[in-house]
Design a protein around this motif. Structure first.
Motif, PDB file in Angstrom:
ATOM      1  N   VAL A  21      34.130  23.258  27.138  1.00 30.15           N
ATOM      2  CA  VAL A  21      35.470  23.379  27.728  1.00 30.15           C
ATOM      3  C   VAL A  21      35.722  24.825  28.142  1.00 30.15           C
ATOM      4  N   ALA A  22      35.420  25.762  27.249  1.00 29.62           N
ATOM      5  CA  ALA A  22      35.631  27.175  27.571  1.00 29.62           C
ATOM      6  C   ALA A  22      34.824  27.585  28.797  1.00 29.62           C
ATOM      7  N   ASP A  23      33.592  27.118  28.879  1.00 26.31           N
ATOM      8  CA  ASP A  23      32.729  27.483  30.005  1.00 26.31           C
ATOM      9  C   ASP A  23      33.248  26.923  31.326  1.00 26.31           C
ATOM     10  N   ALA A  24      33.988  25.822  31.267  1.00 29.09           N
ATOM     11  CA  ALA A  24      34.503  25.189  32.487  1.00 29.09           C
ATOM     12  C   ALA A  24      35.756  25.880  33.012  1.00 29.09           C
ATOM     13  N   LEU A  25      36.360  26.743  32.202  1.00 29.86           N
ATOM     14  CA  LEU A  25      37.567  27.457  32.609  1.00 29.86           C
ATOM     15  C   LEU A  25      37.198  28.787  33.246  1.00 29.86           C
ATOM     16  N   SER A  26      38.000  29.211  34.213  1.00 31.34           N
ATOM     17  CA  SER A  26      37.633  30.389  35.016  1.00 31.34           C
ATOM     18  C   SER A  26      37.740  31.689  34.241  1.00 31.34           C
ATOM     19  N   GLU A  27      38.689  31.791  33.302  1.00 31.03           N
ATOM     20  CA  GLU A  27      38.872  33.026  32.525  1.00 31.03           C
ATOM     21  C   GLU A  27      39.092  32.637  31.068  1.00 31.03           C
ATOM     22  N   SER A  28      38.038  32.701  30.264  1.00 30.84           N
ATOM     23  CA  SER A  28      38.168  32.208  28.899  1.00 30.84           C
ATOM     24  C   SER A  28      37.258  32.982  27.956  1.00 30.84           C
ATOM     25  N   ARG A  29      37.583  32.876  26.683  1.00 25.47           N
ATOM     26  CA  ARG A  29      36.713  33.381  25.628  1.00 25.47           C
ATOM     27  C   ARG A  29      36.617  32.297  24.550  1.00 25.47           C
ATOM     28  N   PHE A  30      35.520  32.311  23.828  1.00 24.12           N
ATOM     29  CA  PHE A  30      35.261  31.307  22.801  1.00 24.12           C
ATOM     30  C   PHE A  30      35.131  32.001  21.456  1.00 24.12           C
ATOM     31  N   VAL A  31      35.908  31.520  20.476  1.00 30.06           N
ATOM     32  CA  VAL A  31      35.938  32.139  19.156  1.00 30.06           C
ATOM     33  C   VAL A  31      35.677  31.069  18.104  1.00 30.06           C
ATOM     34  N   THR A  32      34.841  31.386  17.124  1.00 28.61           N
ATOM     35  CA  THR A  32      34.592  30.479  16.010  1.00 28.61           C
ATOM     36  C   THR A  32      35.140  31.088  14.726  1.00 28.61           C
ATOM     37  N   GLN A  37      39.237  18.817  37.039  1.00 29.81           N
ATOM     38  CA  GLN A  37      40.514  19.504  37.228  1.00 29.81           C
ATOM     39  C   GLN A  37      40.628  20.794  36.417  1.00 29.81           C
ATOM     40  N   LEU A  38      39.701  21.051  35.511  1.00 29.66           N
ATOM     41  CA  LEU A  38      39.794  22.253  34.677  1.00 29.66           C
ATOM     42  C   LEU A  38      39.823  23.550  35.489  1.00 29.66           C
ATOM     43  N   PRO A  39      39.108  23.650  36.602  1.00 27.93           N
ATOM     44  CA  PRO A  39      39.195  24.899  37.384  1.00 27.93           C
ATOM     45  C   PRO A  39      40.592  25.193  37.931  1.00 27.93           C
ATOM     46  N   ARG A  40      41.513  24.235  37.880  1.00 26.23           N
ATOM     47  CA  ARG A  40      42.889  24.497  38.307  1.00 26.23           C
ATOM     48  C   ARG A  40      43.604  25.469  37.361  1.00 26.23           C
ATOM     49  N   VAL A  41      43.129  25.564  36.134  1.00 26.07           N
ATOM     50  CA  VAL A  41      43.797  26.403  35.141  1.00 26.07           C
ATOM     51  C   VAL A  41      43.595  27.877  35.504  1.00 26.07           C
ATOM     52  N   THR A  42      44.690  28.597  35.638  1.00 26.62           N
ATOM     53  CA  THR A  42      44.632  30.022  35.965  1.00 26.62           C
ATOM     54  C   THR A  42      44.924  30.897  34.756  1.00 26.62           C
ATOM     55  N   ALA A  43      45.397  30.308  33.680  1.00 26.00           N
ATOM     56  CA  ALA A  43      45.739  31.076  32.486  1.00 26.00           C
ATOM     57  C   ALA A  43      44.496  31.672  31.844  1.00 26.00           C
ATOM     58  N   SER A  44      44.641  32.878  31.341  1.00 24.30           N
ATOM     59  CA  SER A  44      43.609  33.442  30.479  1.00 24.30           C
ATOM     60  C   SER A  44      43.614  32.638  29.184  1.00 24.30           C
ATOM     61  N   THR A  45      42.446  32.139  28.790  1.00 26.53           N
ATOM     62  CA  THR A  45      42.386  31.138  27.732  1.00 26.53           C
ATOM     63  C   THR A  45      41.445  31.555  26.605  1.00 26.53           C
ATOM     64  N   MET A  46      41.873  31.289  25.374  1.00 21.39           N
ATOM     65  CA  MET A  46      41.005  31.438  24.210  1.00 21.39           C
ATOM     66  C   MET A  46      40.841  30.071  23.561  1.00 21.39           C
ATOM     67  N   HIS A  54      45.270  19.795  23.473  1.00 23.45           N
ATOM     68  CA  HIS A  54      44.962  18.946  24.628  1.00 23.45           C
ATOM     69  C   HIS A  54      46.179  18.829  25.547  1.00 23.45           C
ATOM     70  N   THR A  55      47.356  18.665  24.939  1.00 19.42           N
ATOM     71  CA  THR A  55      48.592  18.590  25.713  1.00 19.42           C
ATOM     72  C   THR A  55      48.855  19.895  26.453  1.00 19.42           C
ATOM     73  N   SER A  56      48.626  21.020  25.784  1.00 18.52           N
ATOM     74  CA  SER A  56      48.852  22.333  26.403  1.00 18.52           C
ATOM     75  C   SER A  56      47.925  22.550  27.584  1.00 18.52           C
ATOM     76  N   LEU A  57      46.683  22.108  27.444  1.00 21.24           N
ATOM     77  CA  LEU A  57      45.742  22.254  28.550  1.00 21.24           C
ATOM     78  C   LEU A  57      46.146  21.366  29.719  1.00 21.24           C
ATOM     79  N   ARG A  58      46.614  20.159  29.434  1.00 18.01           N
ATOM     80  CA  ARG A  58      47.110  19.306  30.521  1.00 18.01           C
ATOM     81  C   ARG A  58      48.282  19.966  31.240  1.00 18.01           C
ATOM     82  N   LEU A  59      49.149  20.650  30.506  1.00 19.39           N
ATOM     83  CA  LEU A  59      50.243  21.382  31.134  1.00 19.39           C
ATOM     84  C   LEU A  59      49.694  22.458  32.060  1.00 19.39           C
ATOM     85  N   ALA A  60      48.709  23.228  31.592  1.00 17.55           N
ATOM     86  CA  ALA A  60      48.143  24.313  32.397  1.00 17.55           C
ATOM     87  C   ALA A  60      47.393  23.791  33.612  1.00 17.55           C
TER      88      ALA A  60
END
Length: 247
Positions: free
Chosen positions: A212-223, A185-194, A102-108
């Motif tokens: 959360v993954a769906d709200a990010l512009s470039e992401s993948r979801f892994v279980t 604010q999640l669309p502000r994240v430009t990092a490629s995210t997993m 959560h902290t890392s995402l707030r940074l991004a």
């Protein structure tokens, strides 16, 4: 450990392996009641590939200091900014677990240009509305989670002993308030995210992490079916996913 001393804020302890100015470093951010040592396996794998690694003890954890006032989510974020600034790191890959995710995402979200790739393991999202609040997704844990936590505590009690226990109630209180602005604010994240979910064994419903993954512009979801602490309980699978994503 390197201790970054500050006058008006808690000191921050970090472990730096390698030379952060030689390659894009990987910053590792632990979850609540843990510390930098939780990342030993991943850090060793990254170092074998030549990646510089910075493992952080968040305020109130490990060898870092404790604030005089309350714990706030944005303060953890600002601590990461301070670590990057102090070490002269302009851009990094960041891996976080739970509170650390959560902290890392707030940074991004706050400084998008400084995070190149982002791994969010079992990230607790902010509640969007009253329906999210009623689920209490950050408030509870399954019996299996508690048993696995007790076993980990028996193996290495030091992170828990150093943890500032008053933090839990103060941080949970922030998750007890609807925060639609966080989602906007999640669309502000430009990092490629997993985004990594521990599956149905975790107290965090996978569908929330997928949202959360769906709200990010470039992401993948892994279980990885492991429960809340994937990096601890399925460490080889976790390292394999992270190495492949950061490569």
């Amino acid at each position: 450990m390197l201790v970054l001393s500050r006058r008006s804020e808690p000191d921050l302890a970090v472990r730096v392996a390698g030379e952060p100015d030689r390659d894009v470093p990987v910053v590792l951010v632990h979850g609540m009641a843990s510390d930098h040592s939780t990342w030993r396996h991943l850090a060793a794998a990254l170092r074998r590939e030549g990646r510089p690694v910075v493992s952080v003890d968040l305020r109130g954890h490990g060898r870092s200091g404790r604030p005089d006032g309350p714990y706030r989510l944005d303060d953890f974020r600002d601590d990461l900014v301070y670590v990057l600034d102090n070490l002269g790191i302009h851009i990094a890959d960041v891996v976080g677990h739970s509170l650390g995710a959560h902290t890392s995402l707030r940074l991004a979200m706050y400084e998008p240009s400084r995070v190149r790739r982002l791994v969010l393991e079992e990230i607790p999202p902010m509640p969007r509305d009253e329906d999210d609040l009623s689920e209490g997704v950050t408030m509870s844990s399954t019996l299996g989670e508690r048993v696995r936590g007790l076993l980990a505590l028996a193996r290495d009690p030091m992170p828990y002993l150093r943890f500032d226990k008053r933090m839990g109630e103060e941080i949970v209180a922030e998750f007890d308030v609807c925060a639609p602005d966080w989602w906007s604010q999640l669309p502000r994240v430009t990092a490629s995210t997993m985004v990594i979910s521990g599956g149905e064994r975790s107290f965090l419903p996978p569908r929330h992490l997928r949202t959360v993954a769906d709200a990010l512009s470039e992401s993948r979801f892994v279980t990885i079916d492991a429960g809340h602490s994937v990096h601890r309980d399925r460490r080889d699978d976790f390292v394999r996913q992270v190495r492949g994503f950061l490569a």
